[in-house]
Scaffold this active site. Structure first.
Site, PDB file in Angstrom:
ATOM      1  N   CYS A  92       2.736  -1.187   6.749  1.00 23.58           N
ATOM      2  CA  CYS A  92       4.026  -1.337   6.113  1.00 23.58           C
ATOM      3  C   CYS A  92       5.034  -0.494   6.868  1.00 23.58           C
ATOM      4  O   CYS A  92       4.665   0.383   7.639  1.00 23.58           O
ATOM      5  CB  CYS A  92       3.985  -0.836   4.675  1.00 23.58           C
ATOM      6  SG  CYS A  92       2.855  -1.751   3.621  1.00 23.58           S
ATOM      7  N   GLY A 131       5.359  -5.492   8.875  1.00 18.82           N
ATOM      8  CA  GLY A 131       4.995  -6.243   7.680  1.00 18.82           C
ATOM      9  C   GLY A 131       5.949  -7.387   7.463  1.00 18.82           C
ATOM     10  O   GLY A 131       7.167  -7.190   7.530  1.00 18.82           O
ATOM     11  N   ASN A 140       3.777   3.737   2.772  1.00 20.24           N
ATOM     12  CA  ASN A 140       3.064   3.154   3.906  1.00 20.24           C
ATOM     13  C   ASN A 140       1.726   3.876   4.026  1.00 20.24           C
ATOM     14  O   ASN A 140       1.707   5.096   4.229  1.00 20.24           O
ATOM     15  CB  ASN A 140       3.901   3.333   5.175  1.00 20.24           C
ATOM     16  CG  ASN A 140       3.149   2.996   6.456  1.00 20.24           C
ATOM     17  OD1 ASN A 140       3.447   3.551   7.510  1.00 20.24           O
ATOM     18  ND2 ASN A 140       2.196   2.112   6.386  1.00 20.24           N
ATOM     19  N   GLY A 141       0.647   3.137   3.895  1.00 24.36           N
ATOM     20  CA  GLY A 141      -0.675   3.749   4.016  1.00 24.36           C
ATOM     21  C   GLY A 141      -1.598   3.238   2.939  1.00 24.36           C
ATOM     22  O   GLY A 141      -1.394   2.154   2.386  1.00 24.36           O
ATOM     23  N   TYR A 160      -1.475  -0.849  19.139  1.00 26.97           N
ATOM     24  CA  TYR A 160      -0.936  -2.153  18.731  1.00 26.97           C
ATOM     25  C   TYR A 160       0.262  -2.104  17.791  1.00 26.97           C
ATOM     26  O   TYR A 160       1.219  -2.842  17.969  1.00 26.97           O
ATOM     27  CB  TYR A 160      -2.059  -2.976  18.091  1.00 26.97           C
ATOM     28  CG  TYR A 160      -1.585  -4.257  17.441  1.00 26.97           C
ATOM     29  CD1 TYR A 160      -1.076  -5.296  18.209  1.00 26.97           C
ATOM     30  CD2 TYR A 160      -1.641  -4.423  16.060  1.00 26.97           C
ATOM     31  CE1 TYR A 160      -0.623  -6.468  17.623  1.00 26.97           C
ATOM     32  CE2 TYR A 160      -1.198  -5.592  15.455  1.00 26.97           C
ATOM     33  CZ  TYR A 160      -0.690  -6.609  16.242  1.00 26.97           C
ATOM     34  OH  TYR A 160      -0.246  -7.755  15.661  1.00 26.97           O
TER      35      TYR A 160
END
Ligand code: SF4
Length: 481
Positions: A11, A42, A116-117, A258
């Site tokens: 995210c 996302g 985020n996570g 990535y």
């Protein structure tokens, strides 16, 4: 189900505070632009919340940032401070119900939170909330976080945030909006990136990646240290305390492989430079007897350039990519997946016909895309196709906010390197070693960040998880049947 052969981005989060003396109504619009810069993290949903000091408003929608908000939504998001989120569902099904930010009323006023996570102890924390009689309306661990924060003890929001952070285990870079302020904070292991800076015309901004701060023209952008809580002030970010960094730091190596955009910088390392060095190290470890080096666009371009430079070989464009195809349209059968690859990529015969080709990819997760790409190259006239992967084999799932699927879906867990070579139809296949990747990351400067002592998580390659993952709920572990 993830049908694309990439780990899904987790995210992206943003937070903005415009200087209230010059205040206009554009904090949410600035957050929108920052979210747009984080779109790669996302694509399933996006949300914004804003406060004008009296009232908090929130808008959420499915799809890309540009589709999730209409002009009416932006007009409704008034105020000097805003937080935003773009989401891929690491926990919970993709639906507006699970879209972030979450917003609730508390005894201290309205509260919004985006994250985020992934909390590895979310299952236990959720149970604890349910046993206390709390009602939960979604399957997202973010709802667990905001409910805990609403009930957290403390005289101020930073104290309440710190009290919660002591109970949360896992990866959490998060943004919080109250009636009067915006805060951002990062887990003590430092899994996910989070940075903040000063806005050029007053105020401050924070985002998952520096590319978003750059889009806003931020000055003095810096990483937020592991365990720190930062308030976005009218004159720039202000440290508001936090909790002790974990003894073992665990910055996610896969951000460099990535996820992150190549123009972002994290822990002192440019993502492009790290990838370029991964490619150069790969060329030294696993040379390929070829005439030309090509990349799988876009995330492999930096590594392919590094490979070609180190091997003294020409780099050229071997694929044209349709950048407008939505991932959601790629279907979960092999035939449709092949069709999806053909919709997304065309080989360039002028580059590959009659040549021995090295194709550089950043990673292989499920092994579903490489085979069709190799076939496209052969059909375009390549005489040999040598596949080189700019990271080690991914053999273990991630429990810290990245969807790589389960053990069964990871091709490197099921097959040997030669088995994968045969599966994708390449003449040769080689991966970058773990040691080579970590040395290249250190050479790129990836140990110099705030509060980091050079500690990284690379558990998806090694299985050495930085914390106990025994109690992890699966992606849809909280879904109501
Ligand atoms: S397991 Fe892999 S993807 Fe997950 S946090 Fe660690 S390095 Fe990143």
């Amino acid at each position: 189900m993830n049908t694309d052969d990439k780990a899904r981005e987790e995210c992206g989060v943003v937070a903005i505070r415009i200087d209230s003396d010059t205040a206009s109504h554009d904090a949410a619009r600035a957050a929108f632009y920052a979210l747009f810069a984080l779109q790669h993290r996302g694509q399933e949903s996006a949300g914004l919340a804003a406060t004008d000091g009296r009232r908090m408003s929130i808008r959420k929608g499915l799809g890309l940032v540009t589709r999730a908000f209409a002009e009416d939504d932006m007009a409704a998001l008034q105020g000097f401070a805003s937080i935003g989120h773009t989401r891929y569902s690491t926990t919970g099904e993709p639906s507006v119900r699970n879209a972030q930010p979450f917003q609730i009323e508390t005894r201290h006023g309205p509260l919004a939170l985006a994250h985020n996570g992934n909390l590895v102890n979310a299952n236990a924390l959720r149970q604890m909330l349910l046993e206390r009689g709390a009602g939960l309306s979604s399957s997202s661990d973010t709802e667990v976080m905001i409910m805990m924060l609403a009930a957290s003890p403390g005289e101020s929001w930073p104290e309440r945030i710190a009290a919660c952070m002591r109970q949360w285990q896992g990866a959490f870079s998060f943004v919080v909006l109250t009636r009067d302020a915006a805060y951002v904070a990062r887990d003590p292991w430092g899994f996910r990136p989070l940075c903040a800076g000063r806005l050029p015309e007053g105020g401050s901004a924070a985002a998952s990646e520096t590319c978003a701060l750059q889009t806003l023209g931020c000055r003095d952008a810096a990483d937020i240290g592991p365990g720190r809580i930062v308030e976005l002030g009218p004159d720039g970010p202000v440290d508001r305390g936090g909790i002790e960094p974990a003894g073992r730091q665990a910055a996610c190596v896969f951000e460099y492989v990535y996820f992150s955009r190549p123009d972002s910088v994290w822990n002192g390392a440019s993502v492009h430079e790290a990838r370029r060095r991964f490619g150069a190290a790969l060329a030294r470890e696993a040379p390929a007897p070829v005439d030309v080096v090509i990349a799988v666009p876009d995330s492999s371009i930096s590594a392919a350039i590094g490979f070609a430079q180190a091997a003294n070989l020409p780099y050229d464009e071997g694929f044209a990519k349709n950048r407008y195809i939505g991932r959601t349209f790629i279907q979960p059968t092999q035939a449709l997946r092949d069709q999806g690859v053909a919709l997304k990529f065309n080989a360039m015969p002028g580059t590959v016909r009659g040549k021995r080709v090295a194709i550089i990819d950043d990673s292989i997760v499920r092994g579903t895309t490489t085979g069709p790409l190799v076939r496209l190259l052969r059909e375009a006239g390549a005489t040999e196709v040598h596949v080189r992967i700019a990271c080690p084999p991914i053999m273990h799932p991630c429990h810290m906010g990245v969807d790589m699927g389960s053990y069964d879906s990871l091709v490197a867990h099921r097959l040997s390197v030669d088995g994968i070579r045969s599966h994708v139809g390449a003449d040769t296949l080689a991966y970058l070693s773990h040691g080579g990747m970590m040395r290249a990351l250190a050479d790129a400067g990836g140990c110099a960040g705030a509060g980091l002592s050079g500690g990284f998580c690379s558990a998806c390659f090694t299985g050495d998880y930085p914390l106990d993952v025994a109690g992890v709920a699966g992606k849809n572990g909280f879904e109501v049947p």
